[in-house]
Design a protein around this motif. Sequence first.
Motif, PDB file in Angstrom:
ATOM      1  N   GLN A 200      35.615 -59.132 -57.669  1.00  0.00           N
ATOM      2  CA  GLN A 200      35.749 -57.736 -58.081  1.00  0.00           C
ATOM      3  C   GLN A 200      37.089 -57.154 -57.630  1.00  0.00           C
ATOM      4  OE1 GLN A 200      32.275 -55.605 -56.714  1.00  0.00           O
ATOM      5  NE2 GLN A 200      30.986 -56.466 -58.311  1.00  0.00           N
ATOM      6  N   GLY A 201      38.122 -57.968 -57.738  1.00  0.00           N
ATOM      7  CA  GLY A 201      39.472 -57.513 -57.410  1.00  0.00           C
ATOM      8  C   GLY A 201      39.780 -57.419 -55.927  1.00  0.00           C
ATOM      9  N   VAL A 202      38.873 -57.909 -55.081  1.00  0.00           N
ATOM     10  CA  VAL A 202      39.075 -57.836 -53.634  1.00  0.00           C
ATOM     11  C   VAL A 202      39.184 -59.257 -53.085  1.00  0.00           C
ATOM     12  CG1 VAL A 202      38.056 -57.104 -51.442  1.00  0.00           C
ATOM     13  CG2 VAL A 202      37.774 -55.693 -53.481  1.00  0.00           C
ATOM     14  N   SER A 203      40.229 -59.513 -52.306  1.00  0.00           N
ATOM     15  CA  SER A 203      40.376 -60.799 -51.643  1.00  0.00           C
ATOM     16  C   SER A 203      39.580 -60.769 -50.347  1.00  0.00           C
ATOM     17  CB  SER A 203      41.852 -61.071 -51.346  1.00  0.00           C
ATOM     18  OG  SER A 203      41.991 -62.311 -50.719  1.00  0.00           O
ATOM     19  N   PHE A 204      38.747 -61.764 -50.144  1.00  0.00           N
ATOM     20  CA  PHE A 204      37.886 -61.847 -48.969  1.00  0.00           C
ATOM     21  C   PHE A 204      38.616 -62.628 -47.881  1.00  0.00           C
ATOM     22  CE2 PHE A 204      35.036 -60.359 -51.996  1.00  0.00           C
ATOM     23  CZ  PHE A 204      33.771 -60.133 -51.492  1.00  0.00           C
ATOM     24  N   LEU A 205      39.430 -61.934 -47.089  1.00  0.00           N
ATOM     25  CA  LEU A 205      40.131 -62.600 -45.998  1.00  0.00           C
ATOM     26  C   LEU A 205      39.135 -62.961 -44.904  1.00  0.00           C
ATOM     27  CD1 LEU A 205      43.331 -60.385 -45.730  1.00  0.00           C
ATOM     28  CD2 LEU A 205      43.099 -62.634 -46.804  1.00  0.00           C
ATOM     29  N   PRO A 206      39.174 -64.197 -44.428  1.00  0.00           N
ATOM     30  CA  PRO A 206      38.192 -64.593 -43.411  1.00  0.00           C
ATOM     31  C   PRO A 206      38.502 -63.980 -42.053  1.00  0.00           C
ATOM     32  CG  PRO A 206      39.712 -66.388 -43.832  1.00  0.00           C
ATOM     33  CD  PRO A 206      40.044 -65.294 -44.806  1.00  0.00           C
TER      34      PRO A 206
ATOM     35  N   CYS B 196      36.268 -52.993 -32.383  1.00  0.00           N
ATOM     36  CA  CYS B 196      37.471 -52.234 -32.027  1.00  0.00           C
ATOM     37  C   CYS B 196      38.588 -52.443 -33.049  1.00  0.00           C
ATOM     38  CB  CYS B 196      37.956 -52.646 -30.638  1.00  0.00           C
ATOM     39  SG  CYS B 196      38.424 -54.373 -30.539  1.00  0.00           S
ATOM     40  N   GLY B 197      38.280 -53.117 -34.156  1.00  0.00           N
ATOM     41  CA  GLY B 197      39.309 -53.386 -35.155  1.00  0.00           C
ATOM     42  C   GLY B 197      39.866 -54.778 -34.964  1.00  0.00           C
ATOM     43  N   ILE B 198      40.940 -54.913 -34.208  1.00  0.00           N
ATOM     44  CA  ILE B 198      41.546 -56.216 -33.988  1.00  0.00           C
ATOM     45  C   ILE B 198      40.667 -57.007 -33.020  1.00  0.00           C
ATOM     46  CG2 ILE B 198      43.544 -57.437 -33.075  1.00  0.00           C
ATOM     47  CD1 ILE B 198      45.237 -55.082 -34.018  1.00  0.00           C
ATOM     48  N   ASP B 199      40.296 -58.191 -33.452  1.00  0.00           N
ATOM     49  CA  ASP B 199      39.408 -59.024 -32.660  1.00  0.00           C
ATOM     50  C   ASP B 199      40.224 -60.003 -31.823  1.00  0.00           C
ATOM     51  OD1 ASP B 199      37.424 -60.724 -31.713  1.00  0.00           O
ATOM     52  OD2 ASP B 199      36.254 -60.536 -33.552  1.00  0.00           O
ATOM     53  N   PRO B 200      40.051 -60.016 -30.494  1.00  0.00           N
ATOM     54  CA  PRO B 200      40.799 -60.964 -29.662  1.00  0.00           C
ATOM     55  C   PRO B 200      40.462 -62.419 -29.982  1.00  0.00           C
ATOM     56  CG  PRO B 200      39.197 -59.739 -28.346  1.00  0.00           C
ATOM     57  CD  PRO B 200      39.192 -59.149 -29.712  1.00  0.00           C
ATOM     58  N   LEU B 201      39.303 -62.633 -30.603  1.00  0.00           N
ATOM     59  CA  LEU B 201      38.914 -63.974 -31.011  1.00  0.00           C
ATOM     60  C   LEU B 201      39.874 -64.523 -32.068  1.00  0.00           C
ATOM     61  CD1 LEU B 201      36.674 -66.028 -30.469  1.00  0.00           C
ATOM     62  CD2 LEU B 201      35.324 -64.919 -32.244  1.00  0.00           C
ATOM     63  N   GLU B 202      40.453 -63.616 -32.871  1.00  0.00           N
ATOM     64  CA  GLU B 202      41.397 -64.034 -33.917  1.00  0.00           C
ATOM     65  C   GLU B 202      42.601 -64.750 -33.320  1.00  0.00           C
ATOM     66  OE1 GLU B 202      44.367 -61.811 -37.026  1.00  0.00           O
ATOM     67  OE2 GLU B 202      42.346 -61.006 -36.806  1.00  0.00           O
ATOM     68  N   THR B 203      43.170 -64.205 -32.264  1.00  0.00           N
ATOM     69  CA  THR B 203      44.325 -64.814 -31.611  1.00  0.00           C
ATOM     70  C   THR B 203      43.959 -66.175 -31.048  1.00  0.00           C
ATOM     71  OG1 THR B 203      45.072 -62.605 -31.007  1.00  0.00           O
ATOM     72  CG2 THR B 203      46.111 -64.447 -29.877  1.00  0.00           C
ATOM     73  N   TRP B 204      42.786 -66.271 -30.448  1.00  0.00           N
ATOM     74  CA  TRP B 204      42.341 -67.527 -29.862  1.00  0.00           C
ATOM     75  C   TRP B 204      42.158 -68.599 -30.936  1.00  0.00           C
ATOM     76  CZ3 TRP B 204      37.422 -70.041 -30.013  1.00  0.00           C
ATOM     77  CH2 TRP B 204      37.284 -71.085 -29.107  1.00  0.00           C
ATOM     78  N   ILE B 205      41.507 -68.248 -32.053  1.00  0.00           N
ATOM     79  CA  ILE B 205      41.256 -69.209 -33.133  1.00  0.00           C
ATOM     80  C   ILE B 205      42.563 -69.648 -33.778  1.00  0.00           C
ATOM     81  CG2 ILE B 205      40.303 -69.420 -35.474  1.00  0.00           C
ATOM     82  CD1 ILE B 205      37.909 -67.802 -34.487  1.00  0.00           C
ATOM     83  N   ASN B 206      43.445 -68.708 -34.057  1.00  0.00           N
ATOM     84  CA  ASN B 206      44.665 -69.015 -34.801  1.00  0.00           C
ATOM     85  C   ASN B 206      45.681 -69.840 -34.016  1.00  0.00           C
ATOM     86  OD1 ASN B 206      43.717 -67.792 -37.091  1.00  0.00           O
ATOM     87  ND2 ASN B 206      44.716 -65.846 -36.683  1.00  0.00           N
ATOM     88  N   GLN B 207      45.465 -70.054 -32.725  1.00  0.00           N
ATOM     89  CA  GLN B 207      46.411 -70.848 -31.948  1.00  0.00           C
ATOM     90  C   GLN B 207      46.161 -72.350 -32.042  1.00  0.00           C
ATOM     91  OE1 GLN B 207      46.210 -70.237 -27.740  1.00  0.00           O
ATOM     92  NE2 GLN B 207      44.014 -70.614 -27.647  1.00  0.00           N
TER      93      GLN B 207
ATOM     94  N   PHE C 151      41.104 -72.313 -42.163  1.00  0.00           N
ATOM     95  CA  PHE C 151      40.701 -71.872 -40.838  1.00  0.00           C
ATOM     96  C   PHE C 151      41.425 -70.648 -40.296  1.00  0.00           C
ATOM     97  CE2 PHE C 151      39.648 -76.504 -40.593  1.00  0.00           C
ATOM     98  CZ  PHE C 151      38.284 -76.351 -40.491  1.00  0.00           C
ATOM     99  N   LYS C 152      42.460 -70.129 -40.950  1.00  0.00           N
ATOM    100  CA  LYS C 152      43.204 -68.996 -40.385  1.00  0.00           C
ATOM    101  C   LYS C 152      42.397 -67.704 -40.545  1.00  0.00           C
ATOM    102  CE  LYS C 152      47.792 -67.192 -39.978  1.00  0.00           C
ATOM    103  NZ  LYS C 152      47.977 -65.858 -40.019  1.00  0.00           N
ATOM    104  N   ALA C 153      42.195 -67.026 -39.428  1.00  0.00           N
ATOM    105  CA  ALA C 153      41.443 -65.767 -39.419  1.00  0.00           C
ATOM    106  C   ALA C 153      42.406 -64.605 -39.629  1.00  0.00           C
ATOM    107  CB  ALA C 153      40.705 -65.619 -38.093  1.00  0.00           C
ATOM    108  N   ASP C 154      42.211 -63.871 -40.734  1.00  0.00           N
ATOM    109  CA  ASP C 154      43.073 -62.736 -41.066  1.00  0.00           C
ATOM    110  C   ASP C 154      42.319 -61.423 -41.227  1.00  0.00           C
ATOM    111  OD1 ASP C 154      45.487 -64.132 -41.155  1.00  0.00           O
ATOM    112  OD2 ASP C 154      45.185 -64.724 -43.242  1.00  0.00           O
TER     113      ASP C 154
END
Length: 158
Positions: free
Chosen positions: A29-35, A95-106, A117-120
Amino acid sequence: MKKSHYLLLSLLSFGLVAFAVVLQQVGYQGVSFLPCPLCVLQRVGYLGVAISCLLAAGIPPLRKWFHSLAILPAGYGVAVAGHHVWLLSHPSESCGIDPLETWINQFQFVQNLPWLFKADGLCSAKLPAILGLQVPEWSLLWFVALTLVLLVTFFKKP
């Protein structure tokens, strides 16, 4: 369980990951589902089930061991997807930005396969529903089904 059943569960799990990648790349529906980070962790759970079931199908002497191994990522997926569904119903807890994102993306595998696998995204983002359910709700439903099938068939006599 028969070899064909393991192959079916493996194909289903791989298919659910493929569907998630299509939603990410093509959108709905025109929306990209960023993981988000929890989405990525759910993909890991599906891949764990898929690989365990594939190994159970391919190595009959170790079938029961791989079957029990498949139960672990399925249960893990129930926990992660359940938390994700809870977070969607309690958006104020994020809280918005998830600290788990930084951990996963490293991790190196994220660098090698960013499309998988990139969390955005944000875990509390409300995206368009698919057939009345949010993607994390669908994921929880599929993980519960996989876990129940694996548990029931594990304890079933041959």
